[in-house]
Motif scaffolding. Sequence first.
Motif, PDB file in Angstrom:
ATOM      1  N   GLU A 146      33.072  65.991  17.843  1.00  0.00           N
ATOM      2  CA  GLU A 146      32.607  65.738  19.200  1.00  0.00           C
ATOM      3  C   GLU A 146      32.824  64.301  19.649  1.00  0.00           C
ATOM      4  OE1 GLU A 146      28.972  65.260  16.503  1.00  0.00           O
ATOM      5  OE2 GLU A 146      30.682  66.624  16.691  1.00  0.00           O
ATOM      6  N   VAL A 147      33.175  63.409  18.715  1.00  0.00           N
ATOM      7  CA  VAL A 147      33.400  62.007  19.057  1.00  0.00           C
ATOM      8  C   VAL A 147      34.865  61.834  19.433  1.00  0.00           C
ATOM      9  CG1 VAL A 147      33.312  59.629  18.245  1.00  0.00           C
ATOM     10  CG2 VAL A 147      31.558  61.260  17.512  1.00  0.00           C
ATOM     11  N   THR A 148      35.111  61.482  20.693  1.00  0.00           N
ATOM     12  CA  THR A 148      36.483  61.326  21.179  1.00  0.00           C
ATOM     13  C   THR A 148      36.777  59.898  21.644  1.00  0.00           C
ATOM     14  OG1 THR A 148      35.783  62.034  23.380  1.00  0.00           O
ATOM     15  CG2 THR A 148      36.626  63.746  21.899  1.00  0.00           C
ATOM     16  N   GLY A 149      35.822  59.021  21.539  1.00  0.00           N
ATOM     17  CA  GLY A 149      36.025  57.644  21.958  1.00  0.00           C
ATOM     18  C   GLY A 149      34.747  56.855  21.801  1.00  0.00           C
ATOM     19  N   HIS A 150      34.767  55.639  22.304  1.00  0.00           N
ATOM     20  CA  HIS A 150      33.599  54.765  22.165  1.00  0.00           C
ATOM     21  C   HIS A 150      32.511  55.062  23.190  1.00  0.00           C
ATOM     22  CE1 HIS A 150      35.285  52.207  19.045  1.00  0.00           C
ATOM     23  NE2 HIS A 150      36.430  52.168  19.731  1.00  0.00           N
ATOM     24  N   PHE A 151      32.738  56.029  24.072  1.00  0.00           N
ATOM     25  CA  PHE A 151      31.745  56.395  25.076  1.00  0.00           C
ATOM     26  C   PHE A 151      31.547  57.904  25.020  1.00  0.00           C
ATOM     27  CE2 PHE A 151      33.852  52.536  26.445  1.00  0.00           C
ATOM     28  CZ  PHE A 151      32.761  51.695  26.690  1.00  0.00           C
ATOM     29  N   GLY A 152      30.292  58.321  24.955  1.00  0.00           N
ATOM     30  CA  GLY A 152      29.966  59.714  24.720  1.00  0.00           C
ATOM     31  C   GLY A 152      30.119  60.606  25.939  1.00  0.00           C
ATOM     32  N   ALA A 153      30.015  61.923  25.682  1.00  0.00           N
ATOM     33  CA  ALA A 153      30.200  62.911  26.737  1.00  0.00           C
ATOM     34  C   ALA A 153      29.102  62.827  27.800  1.00  0.00           C
ATOM     35  CB  ALA A 153      30.242  64.312  26.133  1.00  0.00           C
ATOM     36  N   ASN A 154      27.888  62.433  27.395  1.00  0.00           N
ATOM     37  CA  ASN A 154      26.819  62.323  28.383  1.00  0.00           C
ATOM     38  C   ASN A 154      27.123  61.226  29.410  1.00  0.00           C
ATOM     39  OD1 ASN A 154      24.486  64.179  27.862  1.00  0.00           O
ATOM     40  ND2 ASN A 154      24.690  63.304  25.809  1.00  0.00           N
ATOM     41  N   LEU A 155      27.715  60.133  28.945  1.00  0.00           N
ATOM     42  CA  LEU A 155      28.078  59.060  29.864  1.00  0.00           C
ATOM     43  C   LEU A 155      29.197  59.512  30.799  1.00  0.00           C
ATOM     44  CD1 LEU A 155      27.838  56.176  30.856  1.00  0.00           C
ATOM     45  CD2 LEU A 155      29.340  55.448  28.989  1.00  0.00           C
ATOM     46  N   VAL A 156      30.178  60.247  30.260  1.00  0.00           N
ATOM     47  CA  VAL A 156      31.265  60.765  31.096  1.00  0.00           C
ATOM     48  C   VAL A 156      30.707  61.722  32.147  1.00  0.00           C
ATOM     49  CG1 VAL A 156      33.398  62.108  31.095  1.00  0.00           C
ATOM     50  CG2 VAL A 156      32.953  60.480  29.247  1.00  0.00           C
ATOM     51  N   ARG A 157      29.793  62.585  31.736  1.00  0.00           N
ATOM     52  CA  ARG A 157      29.167  63.524  32.675  1.00  0.00           C
ATOM     53  C   ARG A 157      28.432  62.782  33.792  1.00  0.00           C
ATOM     54  NH1 ARG A 157      24.153  67.346  30.724  1.00  0.00           N
ATOM     55  NH2 ARG A 157      24.129  68.856  32.433  1.00  0.00           N
ATOM     56  N   PHE A 158      27.695  61.748  33.424  1.00  0.00           N
ATOM     57  CA  PHE A 158      26.959  60.959  34.409  1.00  0.00           C
ATOM     58  C   PHE A 158      27.909  60.305  35.397  1.00  0.00           C
ATOM     59  CE2 PHE A 158      25.345  56.767  35.667  1.00  0.00           C
ATOM     60  CZ  PHE A 158      24.157  57.126  36.306  1.00  0.00           C
ATOM     61  N   LEU A 159      29.004  59.726  34.913  1.00  0.00           N
ATOM     62  CA  LEU A 159      29.955  59.049  35.797  1.00  0.00           C
ATOM     63  C   LEU A 159      30.625  60.035  36.749  1.00  0.00           C
ATOM     64  CD1 LEU A 159      31.633  56.566  33.288  1.00  0.00           C
ATOM     65  CD2 LEU A 159      30.072  55.996  35.151  1.00  0.00           C
ATOM     66  N   LEU A 160      31.040  61.197  36.222  1.00  0.00           N
ATOM     67  CA  LEU A 160      31.697  62.192  37.069  1.00  0.00           C
ATOM     68  C   LEU A 160      30.758  62.696  38.161  1.00  0.00           C
ATOM     69  CD1 LEU A 160      33.610  64.284  34.362  1.00  0.00           C
ATOM     70  CD2 LEU A 160      34.594  62.648  35.967  1.00  0.00           C
ATOM     71  N   ASN A 191      39.053  54.604  33.702  1.00  0.00           N
ATOM     72  CA  ASN A 191      39.695  55.504  32.741  1.00  0.00           C
ATOM     73  C   ASN A 191      38.858  56.752  32.493  1.00  0.00           C
ATOM     74  OD1 ASN A 191      41.897  53.816  32.402  1.00  0.00           O
ATOM     75  ND2 ASN A 191      41.004  52.736  30.657  1.00  0.00           N
ATOM     76  N   LEU A 192      37.536  56.584  32.363  1.00  0.00           N
ATOM     77  CA  LEU A 192      36.666  57.732  32.112  1.00  0.00           C
ATOM     78  C   LEU A 192      36.637  58.679  33.312  1.00  0.00           C
ATOM     79  CD1 LEU A 192      33.639  55.990  30.320  1.00  0.00           C
ATOM     80  CD2 LEU A 192      35.480  57.315  29.269  1.00  0.00           C
ATOM     81  N   LEU A 193      36.818  58.146  34.517  1.00  0.00           N
ATOM     82  CA  LEU A 193      36.797  58.974  35.713  1.00  0.00           C
ATOM     83  C   LEU A 193      38.122  59.689  35.972  1.00  0.00           C
ATOM     84  CD1 LEU A 193      34.877  56.663  38.222  1.00  0.00           C
ATOM     85  CD2 LEU A 193      34.066  58.832  37.298  1.00  0.00           C
ATOM     86  N   THR A 194      39.215  59.158  35.461  1.00  0.00           N
ATOM     87  CA  THR A 194      40.526  59.670  35.880  1.00  0.00           C
ATOM     88  C   THR A 194      41.423  60.148  34.752  1.00  0.00           C
ATOM     89  OG1 THR A 194      41.489  57.433  35.809  1.00  0.00           O
ATOM     90  CG2 THR A 194      40.517  58.159  37.902  1.00  0.00           C
ATOM     91  N   LYS A 195      41.094  59.904  33.519  1.00  0.00           N
ATOM     92  CA  LYS A 195      42.001  60.258  32.422  1.00  0.00           C
ATOM     93  C   LYS A 195      41.334  61.235  31.467  1.00  0.00           C
ATOM     94  CE  LYS A 195      44.482  55.840  32.603  1.00  0.00           C
ATOM     95  NZ  LYS A 195      45.618  56.429  33.336  1.00  0.00           N
ATOM     96  N   GLY A 196      42.178  62.071  30.841  1.00  0.00           N
ATOM     97  CA  GLY A 196      41.690  62.996  29.831  1.00  0.00           C
ATOM     98  C   GLY A 196      40.959  64.203  30.387  1.00  0.00           C
ATOM     99  N   HIS A 197      41.309  64.632  31.591  1.00  0.00           N
ATOM    100  CA  HIS A 197      40.592  65.753  32.204  1.00  0.00           C
ATOM    101  C   HIS A 197      41.525  66.939  32.464  1.00  0.00           C
ATOM    102  CE1 HIS A 197      37.175  63.174  32.511  1.00  0.00           C
ATOM    103  NE2 HIS A 197      37.712  62.376  33.419  1.00  0.00           N
ATOM    104  N   GLU A 198      42.448  67.187  31.553  1.00  0.00           N
ATOM    105  CA  GLU A 198      43.417  68.267  31.753  1.00  0.00           C
ATOM    106  C   GLU A 198      42.743  69.629  31.857  1.00  0.00           C
ATOM    107  OE1 GLU A 198      46.580  68.292  32.479  1.00  0.00           O
ATOM    108  OE2 GLU A 198      46.498  66.111  32.559  1.00  0.00           O
ATOM    109  N   ALA A 199      41.663  69.827  31.109  1.00  0.00           N
ATOM    110  CA  ALA A 199      40.963  71.123  31.173  1.00  0.00           C
ATOM    111  C   ALA A 199      40.408  71.369  32.573  1.00  0.00           C
ATOM    112  CB  ALA A 199      39.840  71.162  30.139  1.00  0.00           C
ATOM    113  N   PHE A 200      39.896  70.329  33.205  1.00  0.00           N
ATOM    114  CA  PHE A 200      39.394  70.471  34.574  1.00  0.00           C
ATOM    115  C   PHE A 200      40.536  70.743  35.552  1.00  0.00           C
ATOM    116  CE2 PHE A 200      35.918  67.890  32.717  1.00  0.00           C
ATOM    117  CZ  PHE A 200      34.832  68.689  33.061  1.00  0.00           C
ATOM    118  N   HIS A 201      41.666  70.044  35.379  1.00  0.00           N
ATOM    119  CA  HIS A 201      42.824  70.284  36.258  1.00  0.00           C
ATOM    120  C   HIS A 201      43.311  71.726  36.128  1.00  0.00           C
ATOM    121  CE1 HIS A 201      42.833  66.124  37.207  1.00  0.00           C
ATOM    122  NE2 HIS A 201      43.384  65.691  36.080  1.00  0.00           N
TER     123      HIS A 201
END
Length: 530
Positions: A146-160, A191-201
């Motif tokens: 579940e670890v994909t970088g230095h910032f967790g999924a909860n932070l990505v969810r909050f930013l999105l 980067n967290l807002l715009t990259k690595g979101h192929e599943a959403f696309h």
Amino acid sequence: MPIGPELPTLEDLCAAELRSLVVSLLGTVAQLEAKVAALSEEIARLKRLKGRPTLKPSGMEKGTDAPPAPSGGTGRPKRRDPPKSARLIVDEDRVVPLAPQPGWRFKGFKFYTVQDLVVETRVVRYWRPCYRTPEGKLVVAPLPPEVTGHFGANLVRFLLSQHYQCRVTMPLLHQQLQDVGILISTGQISNLLTKGHEAFHTEKAAVKQAGLETARWISVDDTGARHLGVNGVTTQVGDDRFTSFDTVASKSRLMFLMTLRGAFQDYVINPAALLYLHEHDAPETLIDRLVEPDDRVFADEDVWTDHLIALGITGAKAVRLASEAALAGSLDHHGLLQDAVIVSDGAGQFDVLRHGLCWIHAERLIHRLVTVTEEQRAAVALVRHLIWWLYRDLKLYRTDPSARARASLKARFDRLFTRTTGFAELDELLARLQLRKAELLVTLERPEVPLNTNSSERDVRDPVTLRKISGSTRAEDGRRCRDTFLSLKKTCQKNAISFWAFLGDRLGITVHGIAHLPDLIRQRAALKPV
């Protein structure tokens, strides 16, 4: 004994005379209303009251809504909704201590619910064992999946959620995260807002395809958008189940058809393509060159361009018409928008396939006419009154269609838009709208088709607001993510799904069991009566 001839009664008048009398009375009413309004304004001015309000849209839609049902007088008790606290999931129960006095009897508990929000910074440090093999190779324990970088999924969810749903800009997000103790740069937020979101696309593209495959109608609109410092266009496509936004370089019929085609890249010459050419009055020589004995599919734009050159089709207009037709053929080939109605505000780029015209935008043309004399004002008021009347009855027809009502509404449309008022600009406008009778009355044959593009107007407010707040996008990833997340957010809203819960499911944080959105769209289409 009566002296002189008897005056005719209403029963003695024929239909034409009654109609003439009604029109005359409506004109008199309009003149009296205008006079009352002028006198009211004069009285308000003399009394130093508030002046005339600023001109607003006509309110045609609200003006034709049915009046609300009275709340009382039915004899039935008013239904009581359950309290909001009944819908809450309780995380913790606390019993408030109270020492009873002698003689007191316990009568149960009285509940008091408190909702709260916990915002905290959580830093996890992973201790990864390192070993050196006899061969001298360093082996480090792998991180959890579940670890994909230095910032967790909860932070990505909050930013999105904050950026695409709550419209918080990146500088404000940076300040907010710093305030709660998150050490992050503005570049990393981007980067967290715009990259690595192929599943959403991928899901967004599938939502659009599923919607267009099953749609009985769609409403469309567009708005300006800037990308890389250049003006572009964001096109909205959707119905009551889905919404899709696509930002392109310019607005044209060819670009709109490419937007509808979506991820497909082919061009197809088939009966649907040839029908498109006939409907748009293409030259017979062009149609003869493109006729194929069977359906023919061209894999991409390069192959299609080579085919046109081989046929000797090189003129700009001929190439455009042929390409539009081949795109219409591609839509038919992939089963998109088959027998669906496209409802728009009348912009030329949307006039493709089977088209319906928004009544609100059509009436707005009359509402905006500049009048000079009292006769002109009375003529415009009368015509608008008759249009509102017809529009209200069209709304009633959609709930209970019948052949008799259909014939009556068609006849009323002809009488209204072929009338002569003496106001040249108004008469010219009515004649222009008469030519679009089939588009304005498409709901008579297809009652499920809406009479306006209000849903598109509501949808398109999101990219407009985000554009005003955040400005233009400066990278292809940013443009693509803006279209994707706004599309998914609006689709979730139309299906009564929490966007926050949707993000949690897709990022693997929570398990709410939210279905794949394209499957949900197809299920809703299957439930609707034919």
